[in-house]
Design an enzyme around this catalytic site. Structure first.
Site, mmCIF file in Angstrom:
data_model
loop_
_atom_site.group_PDB
_atom_site.id
_atom_site.type_symbol
_atom_site.label_atom_id
_atom_site.label_comp_id
_atom_site.label_asym_id
_atom_site.label_seq_id
_atom_site.Cartn_x
_atom_site.Cartn_y
_atom_site.Cartn_z
ATOM 1 N N PRO A 1 0.796 -1.226 0.000
ATOM 2 C CA PRO A 1 0.000 0.000 0.000
ATOM 3 C C PRO A 1 0.832 1.281 0.000
ATOM 4 O O PRO A 1 1.861 1.378 0.663
ATOM 5 C CB PRO A 1 -0.833 -0.096 1.287
ATOM 6 N N ASN A 2 0.331 2.241 -0.763
ATOM 7 C CA ASN A 2 0.870 3.600 -0.860
ATOM 8 C C ASN A 2 2.188 3.696 -1.631
ATOM 9 O O ASN A 2 2.674 4.797 -1.899
ATOM 10 C CB ASN A 2 1.024 4.236 0.530
ATOM 11 N N ARG B 1 4.900 10.955 -2.521
ATOM 12 C CA ARG B 1 4.661 10.670 -1.118
ATOM 13 C C ARG B 1 5.910 10.940 -0.285
ATOM 14 O O ARG B 1 6.933 10.276 -0.463
ATOM 15 C CB ARG B 1 4.298 9.186 -1.025
ATOM 16 N N TYR C 1 11.029 8.922 1.284
ATOM 17 C CA TYR C 1 11.012 7.815 0.322
ATOM 18 C C TYR C 1 11.697 8.133 -1.011
ATOM 19 O O TYR C 1 11.738 7.279 -1.893
ATOM 20 C CB TYR C 1 9.561 7.369 0.084
ATOM 21 N N ASN D 1 8.065 -5.409 -0.546
ATOM 22 C CA ASN D 1 7.970 -4.260 0.347
ATOM 23 C C ASN D 1 6.498 -4.189 0.752
ATOM 24 O O ASN D 1 5.664 -3.694 -0.011
ATOM 25 C CB ASN D 1 8.400 -2.974 -0.347
ATOM 26 N N ALA E 1 2.929 -0.580 5.067
ATOM 27 C CA ALA E 1 2.492 -0.630 6.467
ATOM 28 C C ALA E 1 2.001 -2.016 6.886
ATOM 29 O O ALA E 1 1.950 -2.310 8.089
ATOM 30 C CB ALA E 1 1.403 0.414 6.706
ATOM 31 N N ASP F 1 1.732 -15.413 6.932
ATOM 32 C CA ASP F 1 1.335 -16.814 6.757
ATOM 33 C C ASP F 1 1.405 -17.229 5.292
ATOM 34 O O ASP F 1 1.792 -18.360 4.986
ATOM 35 C CB ASP F 1 -0.102 -17.032 7.265
ATOM 36 N N GLU G 1 12.357 -9.202 2.601
ATOM 37 C CA GLU G 1 11.553 -8.003 2.904
ATOM 38 C C GLU G 1 12.427 -6.768 2.693
ATOM 39 O O GLU G 1 13.554 -6.716 3.190
ATOM 40 C CB GLU G 1 11.104 -8.102 4.369
ATOM 41 N N HIS H 1 12.607 -2.382 2.624
ATOM 42 C CA HIS H 1 12.032 -1.072 2.939
ATOM 43 C C HIS H 1 12.957 0.011 2.418
ATOM 44 O O HIS H 1 14.176 -0.054 2.625
ATOM 45 C CB HIS H 1 11.855 -0.908 4.452
ATOM 46 N N ARG I 1 12.776 4.915 12.896
ATOM 47 C CA ARG I 1 11.588 5.763 12.784
ATOM 48 C C ARG I 1 10.660 5.522 13.992
ATOM 49 O O ARG I 1 11.135 5.177 15.059
ATOM 50 C CB ARG I 1 10.897 5.491 11.437
ATOM 51 N N ARG J 1 6.971 1.173 13.633
ATOM 52 C CA ARG J 1 7.621 0.699 12.402
ATOM 53 C C ARG J 1 8.785 -0.252 12.694
ATOM 54 O O ARG J 1 9.285 -0.931 11.805
ATOM 55 C CB ARG J 1 8.135 1.876 11.575
#
Ligand code: DQA
Length: 144
Positions: free
Chosen positions: A9-10, A17, A22, A73, A76, A86, A97, A99, A106, A110
């Site tokens: 998301p986002n 953003r 970012y 990524n 949130a 899962d 993963e 970011h 942060r 987070r």
């Protein structure tokens, strides 16, 4: 390797953003760079972005038997989606993963990733280079 890159998301808003956090590049620009770099190293890249938890889970299920590695990524969802965790565990596909920002420096919420335990690694705070670092981790961890 066939690599699936998932952005949550986002992340479709990258470039607009919070650029101070970012960066100013759009998701398309990052993916173009990542795809070219991965292809030059002989890897194939597919990409999926969604703002919806269930859509991300469905895409993970589709990757079963298709992808050799996943770079995700989760945005949130990182901090609370046991359902995505899962799904990653269920797939059994090595997953890293990633970011863009350093989640460990942060806000407190987070700092916790509920998804990381299902992954073979976590990369945080390297900006777009983090996706490439994720690819390196997948290639290194590949069974010989
Ligand atoms: C993020 C970090 C998350 O905490 C945040 O919710 C995001 C982006 C990152 O790439 O730095 O959406 O995953």
């Amino acid at each position: 390797m066939k690599i699936l890159v998932i952005n949550g998301p986002n992340l479709n808003l990258l470039g607009k953003r919070e650029p101070e956090i970012y960066g100013s590049e759009t998701l398309d620009e990052i993916l173009e760079w990542l795809t070219a770099t991965a292809e030059a190293k002989g890897h194939g890249l597919e990409h999926f972005q969604s703002n919806h938890e269930g859509a991300i889970i469905d895409r993970l299920h589709e990757a079963m038997g298709q992808a050799d590695g996943i770079i995700i990524n989760p945005g949130a969802f990182t901090h609370y989606s046991y359902a995505i965790r899962d799904a990653i565990t269920a797939m059994g596909i090595p997953t890293v993963e990633v970011h863009l920002s350093d989640i460990h420096s942060r806000e407190d919420f987070r700092k916790i990733s509920v998804i990381a335990p299902a992954c073979v690694g976590q990369v945080s705070g390297l900006g777009k280079e983090g996706y490439l670092e994720g690819l390196r981790k997948l290639v290194q961890g590949r069974p010989v």
